[in-house]
Design a protein around this motif. Structure first.
Motif, PDB file in Angstrom:
ATOM      1  N   HIS A 184       0.868  -1.180   0.000  1.00  0.00           N
ATOM      2  CA  HIS A 184       0.000   0.000   0.000  1.00  0.00           C
ATOM      3  C   HIS A 184       0.903   1.227   0.000  1.00  0.00           C
ATOM      4  N   GLU A 185       0.463   2.270  -0.680  1.00  0.00           N
ATOM      5  CA  GLU A 185       1.282   3.475  -0.829  1.00  0.00           C
ATOM      6  C   GLU A 185       0.728   4.621  -0.001  1.00  0.00           C
ATOM      7  N   THR A 186       1.566   5.170   0.882  1.00  0.00           N
ATOM      8  CA  THR A 186       1.219   6.373   1.638  1.00  0.00           C
ATOM      9  C   THR A 186       2.006   7.525   0.998  1.00  0.00           C
ATOM     10  N   PRO A 187       1.763   8.749   1.399  1.00  0.00           N
ATOM     11  CA  PRO A 187       2.499   9.857   0.783  1.00  0.00           C
ATOM     12  C   PRO A 187       4.008   9.769   0.984  1.00  0.00           C
ATOM     13  N   GLU A 188       4.462   9.138   2.052  1.00  0.00           N
ATOM     14  CA  GLU A 188       5.909   9.148   2.295  1.00  0.00           C
ATOM     15  C   GLU A 188       6.609   7.801   2.165  1.00  0.00           C
ATOM     16  N   MET A 189       5.850   6.718   2.205  1.00  0.00           N
ATOM     17  CA  MET A 189       6.508   5.399   2.144  1.00  0.00           C
ATOM     18  C   MET A 189       5.500   4.336   1.722  1.00  0.00           C
ATOM     19  N   LEU A 190       6.002   3.114   1.551  1.00  0.00           N
ATOM     20  CA  LEU A 190       5.117   1.984   1.281  1.00  0.00           C
ATOM     21  C   LEU A 190       4.984   1.152   2.548  1.00  0.00           C
ATOM     22  N   VAL A 191       3.876   0.440   2.651  1.00  0.00           N
ATOM     23  CA  VAL A 191       3.692  -0.488   3.764  1.00  0.00           C
ATOM     24  C   VAL A 191       3.113  -1.790   3.214  1.00  0.00           C
ATOM     25  N   ILE A 192       3.218  -2.838   4.023  1.00  0.00           N
ATOM     26  CA  ILE A 192       2.731  -4.166   3.648  1.00  0.00           C
ATOM     27  C   ILE A 192       1.508  -4.522   4.479  1.00  0.00           C
ATOM     28  N   ASP A 193       0.474  -5.025   3.803  1.00  0.00           N
ATOM     29  CA  ASP A 193      -0.687  -5.531   4.532  1.00  0.00           C
ATOM     30  C   ASP A 193      -0.305  -6.899   5.110  1.00  0.00           C
ATOM     31  N   PRO A 194      -0.175  -6.989   6.424  1.00  0.00           N
ATOM     32  CA  PRO A 194       0.295  -8.248   7.018  1.00  0.00           C
ATOM     33  C   PRO A 194      -0.660  -9.408   6.801  1.00  0.00           C
ATOM     34  N   HIS A 195      -1.917  -9.103   6.525  1.00  0.00           N
ATOM     35  CA  HIS A 195      -2.896 -10.171   6.314  1.00  0.00           C
ATOM     36  C   HIS A 195      -2.787 -10.752   4.901  1.00  0.00           C
ATOM     37  N   ALA A 196      -2.185  -9.999   3.999  1.00  0.00           N
ATOM     38  CA  ALA A 196      -2.047 -10.467   2.616  1.00  0.00           C
ATOM     39  C   ALA A 196      -0.673 -11.082   2.347  1.00  0.00           C
ATOM     40  N   CYS A 197       0.323 -10.680   3.104  1.00  0.00           N
ATOM     41  CA  CYS A 197       1.707 -11.135   2.869  1.00  0.00           C
ATOM     42  C   CYS A 197       1.849 -12.635   3.124  1.00  0.00           C
ATOM     43  N   ILE A 198       2.485 -13.326   2.160  1.00  0.00           N
ATOM     44  CA  ILE A 198       2.702 -14.777   2.315  1.00  0.00           C
ATOM     45  C   ILE A 198       4.148 -15.093   2.728  1.00  0.00           C
ATOM     46  N   ASP A 199       4.899 -14.055   3.069  1.00  0.00           N
ATOM     47  CA  ASP A 199       6.249 -14.230   3.610  1.00  0.00           C
ATOM     48  C   ASP A 199       7.198 -14.934   2.638  1.00  0.00           C
ATOM     49  N   CYS A 200       7.073 -14.586   1.365  1.00  0.00           N
ATOM     50  CA  CYS A 200       7.966 -15.224   0.381  1.00  0.00           C
ATOM     51  C   CYS A 200       9.372 -14.629   0.452  1.00  0.00           C
ATOM     52  N   GLY A 201       9.475 -13.377   0.933  1.00  0.00           N
ATOM     53  CA  GLY A 201      10.785 -12.753   1.111  1.00  0.00           C
ATOM     54  C   GLY A 201      11.348 -12.042  -0.106  1.00  0.00           C
ATOM     55  N   LEU A 202      10.673 -12.122  -1.241  1.00  0.00           N
ATOM     56  CA  LEU A 202      11.218 -11.525  -2.467  1.00  0.00           C
ATOM     57  C   LEU A 202      11.447 -10.025  -2.341  1.00  0.00           C
ATOM     58  N   CYS A 203      10.497  -9.337  -1.740  1.00  0.00           N
ATOM     59  CA  CYS A 203      10.602  -7.875  -1.648  1.00  0.00           C
ATOM     60  C   CYS A 203      11.860  -7.457  -0.887  1.00  0.00           C
ATOM     61  N   ALA A 204      12.174  -8.185   0.169  1.00  0.00           N
ATOM     62  CA  ALA A 204      13.341  -7.832   0.982  1.00  0.00           C
ATOM     63  C   ALA A 204      14.630  -8.006   0.191  1.00  0.00           C
ATOM     64  N   THR A 205      14.665  -8.961  -0.727  1.00  0.00           N
ATOM     65  CA  THR A 205      15.903  -9.206  -1.480  1.00  0.00           C
ATOM     66  C   THR A 205      16.163  -8.103  -2.509  1.00  0.00           C
ATOM     67  N   VAL A 206      15.138  -7.398  -2.937  1.00  0.00           N
ATOM     68  CA  VAL A 206      15.346  -6.357  -3.955  1.00  0.00           C
ATOM     69  C   VAL A 206      15.326  -4.931  -3.389  1.00  0.00           C
ATOM     70  N   CYS A 207      14.980  -4.790  -2.132  1.00  0.00           N
ATOM     71  CA  CYS A 207      14.895  -3.442  -1.544  1.00  0.00           C
ATOM     72  C   CYS A 207      16.292  -2.850  -1.348  1.00  0.00           C
ATOM     73  N   PRO A 208      16.626  -1.761  -2.064  1.00  0.00           N
ATOM     74  CA  PRO A 208      17.965  -1.197  -1.971  1.00  0.00           C
ATOM     75  C   PRO A 208      18.261  -0.554  -0.617  1.00  0.00           C
ATOM     76  N   SER A 209      17.206  -0.231   0.128  1.00  0.00           N
ATOM     77  CA  SER A 209      17.388   0.452   1.418  1.00  0.00           C
ATOM     78  C   SER A 209      17.366  -0.494   2.603  1.00  0.00           C
ATOM     79  N   ARG A 210      17.178  -1.784   2.326  1.00  0.00           N
ATOM     80  CA  ARG A 210      17.061  -2.771   3.410  1.00  0.00           C
ATOM     81  C   ARG A 210      16.026  -2.335   4.438  1.00  0.00           C
ATOM     82  N   ALA A 211      14.880  -1.962   3.927  1.00  0.00           N
ATOM     83  CA  ALA A 211      13.820  -1.434   4.791  1.00  0.00           C
ATOM     84  C   ALA A 211      12.846  -2.512   5.257  1.00  0.00           C
TER      85      ALA A 211
END
Ligand code: SF4
Ligand code: SF4
Length: 95
Positions: free
Chosen positions: A27-54
Protein backbone atom coordinates in the motif's frame (compact mmCIF):
# COMPACT_ATOMS: atom_id res chain seq x y z
CA UNK A 1 5.33 -14.20 9.74
CA UNK A 2 4.56 -11.19 7.55
CA UNK A 3 7.15 -8.70 6.41
CA UNK A 4 7.22 -5.15 7.74
CA UNK A 5 8.40 -2.00 5.96
CA UNK A 6 10.46 0.21 8.29
CA UNK A 7 11.85 3.75 8.39
CA UNK A 8 14.57 3.41 5.68
CA UNK A 9 11.74 3.25 3.11
CA UNK A 10 10.80 6.88 3.69
CA UNK A 11 11.39 8.81 0.48
CA UNK A 12 12.43 5.81 -1.66
CA UNK A 13 9.34 4.95 -3.71
CA UNK A 14 11.47 2.96 -6.16
CA UNK A 15 8.76 0.35 -6.27
CA UNK A 16 11.21 -2.51 -6.80
CA UNK A 17 9.49 -4.26 -3.92
CA UNK A 18 6.03 -3.85 -5.43
CA UNK A 19 6.98 -5.32 -8.79
CA UNK A 20 8.20 -8.62 -7.32
CA UNK A 21 5.39 -9.22 -4.81
CA UNK A 22 3.29 -12.17 -6.03
CA UNK A 23 0.23 -11.26 -3.98
CA UNK A 24 0.11 -7.47 -4.36
CA UNK A 25 0.14 -6.63 -0.69
CA UNK A 26 1.84 -3.22 -0.84
CA UNK A 27 0.00 0.00 0.00
CA UNK A 28 1.28 3.48 -0.83
CA UNK A 29 1.22 6.37 1.64
CA UNK A 30 2.50 9.86 0.78
CA UNK A 31 5.91 9.15 2.29
CA UNK A 32 6.51 5.40 2.14
CA UNK A 33 5.12 1.98 1.28
CA UNK A 34 3.69 -0.49 3.76
CA UNK A 35 2.73 -4.17 3.65
CA UNK A 36 -0.69 -5.53 4.53
CA UNK A 37 0.29 -8.25 7.02
CA UNK A 38 -2.90 -10.17 6.31
CA UNK A 39 -2.05 -10.47 2.62
CA UNK A 40 1.71 -11.13 2.87
CA UNK A 41 2.70 -14.78 2.31
CA UNK A 42 6.25 -14.23 3.61
CA UNK A 43 7.97 -15.22 0.38
CA UNK A 44 10.79 -12.75 1.11
CA UNK A 45 11.22 -11.52 -2.47
CA UNK A 46 10.60 -7.87 -1.65
CA UNK A 47 13.34 -7.83 0.98
CA UNK A 48 15.90 -9.21 -1.48
CA UNK A 49 15.35 -6.36 -3.96
CA UNK A 50 14.89 -3.44 -1.54
CA UNK A 51 17.97 -1.20 -1.97
CA UNK A 52 17.39 0.45 1.42
CA UNK A 53 17.06 -2.77 3.41
CA UNK A 54 13.82 -1.43 4.79
CA UNK A 55 11.94 -4.75 4.94
CA UNK A 56 12.12 -7.21 7.84
CA UNK A 57 10.20 -10.24 9.08
CA UNK A 58 8.03 -9.03 11.92
CA UNK A 59 10.03 -11.08 14.40
CA UNK A 60 13.31 -9.51 13.20
CA UNK A 61 12.31 -5.84 13.21
CA UNK A 62 15.08 -3.89 15.01
CA UNK A 63 14.15 -2.50 18.40
CA UNK A 64 14.18 1.13 17.22
CA UNK A 65 11.61 0.38 14.52
CA UNK A 66 9.20 -1.81 16.49
CA UNK A 67 6.46 0.78 16.07
CA UNK A 68 6.51 0.09 12.33
CA UNK A 69 4.84 -3.29 12.93
CA UNK A 70 1.67 -1.52 14.02
CA UNK A 71 2.19 1.30 11.50
CA UNK A 72 2.09 -1.19 8.62
CA UNK A 73 -1.18 -2.61 9.94
CA UNK A 74 -2.71 0.81 10.41
CA UNK A 75 -1.45 2.49 7.22
CA UNK A 76 -2.35 -0.50 5.03
CA UNK A 77 -5.96 -0.05 6.17
CA UNK A 78 -5.98 3.64 5.30
CA UNK A 79 -3.97 3.90 2.07
CA UNK A 80 -4.57 2.28 -1.33
CA UNK A 81 -3.32 -1.10 -2.40
CA UNK A 82 -1.04 -0.68 -5.43
CA UNK A 83 0.30 -2.71 -8.34
CA UNK A 84 2.81 0.00 -9.24
CA UNK A 85 3.94 3.21 -7.58
CA UNK A 86 1.24 5.84 -8.07
CA UNK A 87 -1.31 3.36 -9.42
CA UNK A 88 -3.87 2.32 -6.82
CA UNK A 89 -5.72 -0.87 -7.77
CA UNK A 90 -8.97 0.80 -6.87
CA UNK A 91 -8.25 4.10 -8.63
CA UNK A 92 -11.67 5.24 -9.81
CA UNK A 93 -10.23 8.24 -11.61
CA UNK A 94 -9.07 5.95 -14.43
CA UNK A 95 -11.60 5.54 -17.21
S1 SF4 B 1 12.27 -0.83 -2.45
FE1 SF4 B 1 12.39 -0.76 -0.20
S2 SF4 B 1 12.77 1.38 0.30
FE2 SF4 B 1 12.09 1.32 -1.85
S3 SF4 B 1 9.86 1.61 -1.82
FE3 SF4 B 1 10.21 -0.60 -1.66
S4 SF4 B 1 10.29 -1.05 0.55
FE4 SF4 B 1 10.54 1.14 0.29
S1 SF4 C 1 7.31 -11.13 1.60
FE1 SF4 C 1 6.49 -11.71 -0.43
S2 SF4 C 1 4.28 -11.62 -0.17
FE2 SF4 C 1 5.17 -10.48 1.55
S3 SF4 C 1 5.22 -8.34 0.84
FE3 SF4 C 1 7.20 -9.27 0.35
S4 SF4 C 1 7.00 -9.98 -1.79
FE4 SF4 C 1 4.93 -9.64 -0.99
Amino acid sequence: MPRVVCEPCIGCKSGDCVSVCPVECFHETPEMLVIDPHACIDCGLCATVCPSRAIFSDEDVPERWQDYIEKNVDLARRWPNIREIGKPKTDRRAG
